[in-house]
Scaffold this active site. Structure first.
Site, PDB file in Angstrom:
ATOM      1  N   TYR A  47       0.817  -1.209   0.000  1.00 13.78           N
ATOM      2  CA  TYR A  47       0.000   0.000   0.000  1.00 13.78           C
ATOM      3  C   TYR A  47       0.852   1.262   0.000  1.00 13.78           C
ATOM      4  O   TYR A  47       2.070   1.195   0.159  1.00 13.78           O
ATOM      5  CB  TYR A  47      -0.968  -0.009   1.191  1.00 13.78           C
ATOM      6  CG  TYR A  47      -0.343   0.331   2.544  1.00 13.78           C
ATOM      7  CD1 TYR A  47       0.495  -0.567   3.193  1.00 13.78           C
ATOM      8  CD2 TYR A  47      -0.600   1.543   3.158  1.00 13.78           C
ATOM      9  CE1 TYR A  47       1.055  -0.244   4.430  1.00 13.78           C
ATOM     10  CE2 TYR A  47      -0.045   1.871   4.398  1.00 13.78           C
ATOM     11  CZ  TYR A  47       0.779   0.971   5.021  1.00 13.78           C
ATOM     12  OH  TYR A  47       1.340   1.276   6.230  1.00 13.78           O
ATOM     13  N   ARG A  66       8.122   4.020  -4.761  1.00 10.09           N
ATOM     14  CA  ARG A  66       8.173   3.096  -3.613  1.00 10.09           C
ATOM     15  C   ARG A  66       7.157   1.973  -3.774  1.00 10.09           C
ATOM     16  O   ARG A  66       7.421   0.825  -3.408  1.00 10.09           O
ATOM     17  CB  ARG A  66       7.962   3.855  -2.307  1.00 10.09           C
ATOM     18  CG  ARG A  66       8.175   2.968  -1.081  1.00 10.09           C
ATOM     19  CD  ARG A  66       8.133   3.740   0.212  1.00 10.09           C
ATOM     20  NE  ARG A  66       6.842   4.330   0.453  1.00 10.09           N
ATOM     21  CZ  ARG A  66       6.564   5.152   1.474  1.00 10.09           C
ATOM     22  NH1 ARG A  66       7.503   5.459   2.345  1.00 10.09           N
ATOM     23  NH2 ARG A  66       5.366   5.646   1.634  1.00 10.09           N
ATOM     24  N   ARG A 115      -7.887 -21.302  -1.083  1.00 12.69           N
ATOM     25  CA  ARG A 115      -6.893 -20.738  -0.173  1.00 12.69           C
ATOM     26  C   ARG A 115      -5.621 -21.578  -0.274  1.00 12.69           C
ATOM     27  O   ARG A 115      -5.620 -22.757   0.109  1.00 12.69           O
ATOM     28  CB  ARG A 115      -7.419 -20.743   1.269  1.00 12.69           C
ATOM     29  CG  ARG A 115      -6.423 -20.164   2.253  1.00 12.69           C
ATOM     30  CD  ARG A 115      -6.881 -20.273   3.696  1.00 12.69           C
ATOM     31  NE  ARG A 115      -5.860 -19.742   4.584  1.00 12.69           N
ATOM     32  CZ  ARG A 115      -4.794 -20.424   5.020  1.00 12.69           C
ATOM     33  NH1 ARG A 115      -4.618 -21.686   4.663  1.00 12.69           N
ATOM     34  NH2 ARG A 115      -3.919 -19.863   5.822  1.00 12.69           N
ATOM     35  N   LYS A 162       6.329  -1.833   1.987  1.00 13.91           N
ATOM     36  CA  LYS A 162       5.148  -1.207   2.597  1.00 13.91           C
ATOM     37  C   LYS A 162       4.006  -2.200   2.460  1.00 13.91           C
ATOM     38  O   LYS A 162       3.144  -2.097   1.569  1.00 13.91           O
ATOM     39  CB  LYS A 162       4.846   0.153   1.947  1.00 13.91           C
ATOM     40  CG  LYS A 162       3.970   1.020   2.833  1.00 13.91           C
ATOM     41  CD  LYS A 162       4.116   2.486   2.508  1.00 13.91           C
ATOM     42  CE  LYS A 162       3.138   3.364   3.261  1.00 13.91           C
ATOM     43  NZ  LYS A 162       3.217   3.326   4.716  1.00 13.91           N
ATOM     44  N   GLU A 194      12.470   2.238  13.762  1.00  9.43           N
ATOM     45  CA  GLU A 194      11.455   3.241  13.405  1.00  9.43           C
ATOM     46  C   GLU A 194      10.321   3.144  14.411  1.00  9.43           C
ATOM     47  O   GLU A 194      10.376   2.349  15.354  1.00  9.43           O
ATOM     48  CB  GLU A 194      10.959   3.009  11.972  1.00  9.43           C
ATOM     49  CG  GLU A 194      10.316   1.642  11.761  1.00  9.43           C
ATOM     50  CD  GLU A 194       9.845   1.389  10.331  1.00  9.43           C
ATOM     51  OE1 GLU A 194       9.746   2.327   9.535  1.00  9.43           O
ATOM     52  OE2 GLU A 194       9.547   0.215  10.022  1.00  9.43           O
TER      53      GLU A 194
END
Ligand code: PDD
Length: 299
Positions: A47, A66, A115, A162, A194
């Site tokens: 995302y 990114r 799945r 991300k 972070e």
């Protein structure tokens, strides 16, 4: 009083946001994703969050770079061309008018018939985008600072992606909130990485430092902007490993992100940071950041 809908109460009802899902523009409540979507089952997706000021996305190309990087890291191919991404963002911004907003986009690997962790090459990615209002940033409130705690960074060694798999960040944020802090600064092998949704900067005697990019942290777009602003305005800034012990002696600590901008941490692990108030370097940096945003609005 009769219970009627006055013009005032009618005006107060916010229009339902319009979102983008796989090529369609839909009312948010009408948007549906399969329960077999790998984003839902495995957190198999990436995302971006892009702030938009005065209709202008901040560092759009950097965010799209990114995104591509994240997709490359998880062997997903970009479902849209750069021009298409930009066109959809513009469409969505037009359909959700407002002042300052942020674009949230996520791309998952899509829904397979079963799945199965193994990837079915025939499935189509799920592309979801929404626009959220950014509340008018109250800089006096930001200046009051935030409280944080330090927590052992128990995440994986792919924090540069991300990824929508954010359960570890949720767990760490919960620990912070349970101790009345708003965030946590994570430490891995004695080094600062972070915060749960921000990068970290420390200031010692006017010298700013932030950890170098690595698999232990997200290469923040705001982080890069702060580095650039520092370098072009005569600050001393070093990208280097930061020992957890330096957090205790720091004059200032900042958390940076697209939505938080630059937040001074004034209390860490129950102790004041520096003088316990936002420091001089933060004041200078936030002024530069505000000027940068204003130039974007005017440009
Ligand atoms: N988060 N580190 C992590 C783990 C993040 O999730 C984020 C951003 C950052 C800062 O990146 P940037 O400056 O590009 O926003 C660092 C976004 C805002 C979010 O998850 O909502």
């Amino acid at each position: 009083m009769p219970h009627s809908s006055t013009p005032e109460s009618a005006a107060a009802v916010e229009p339902e946001p319009i979102v983008y899902l796989n090529g369609e523009y839909l009312a948010q409540s009408q948007a549906r994703v399969s329960v077999l979507d790998r984003g839902f089952l495995f957190g198999d997706g990436v995302y971006e969050v892009i702030p938009v000021y005065g209709g202008k996305p901040l560092r759009l190309n950097e965010h799209l770079n990114r995104l591509q990087r994240s997709m490359g890291r998880v062997s997903m191919s970009d479902p849209l061309s750069r021009e298409d991404w930009k066109a959809v963002f513009q469409d969505l911004l037009d359909r959700n008018p407002g002042a300052d907003r942020s674009i949230y986009l996520q791309v998952t690997r899509g829904a397979a018939p079963l799945r199965d962790l193994s990837i079915d090459d025939d499935i189509q990615p799920t592309v979801f985008i929404m626009v959220n209002a950014i509340k008018l940033i109250d800089y006096a409130k930001i200046e009051a600072g935030i409280e944080a705690i330090t927590v052992e960074d128990f995440r994986w060694k792919a924090c540069d992606i991300k990824s929508v798999s954010l359960i570890a960040n949720v767990m760490v944020r919960l620990l912070a909130n349970q101790s009345s802090a708003v965030d946590a600064i994570m430490v891995r092998d004695g080094l600062v990485t972070e915060a749960t949704a921000s990068n970290v900067f420390v200031v010692h005697k006017g010298v700013i430092a932030t950890p170098p990019n690595s698999e232990h942290l997200l290469p923040g777009i705001t982080r890069d902007l702060v580095i650039e602003l520092a370098q072009s305005n005569g600050f001393e800034l070093i990208e280097r490993d930061i020992q957890a012990s330096e957090l205790v002696t720091a004059d200032e600590i900042w958390l940076t992100s697209s939505t938080r901008e630059i937040a001074p941490v004034v209390k860490l692990d129950q102790r004041p940071v520096g003088g316990g108030v936002a420091g001089d370097s933060w004041k200078k940096m936030i002024t530069l950041y505000k000027e940068y945003k204003q130039a974007l609005r005017n440009g």
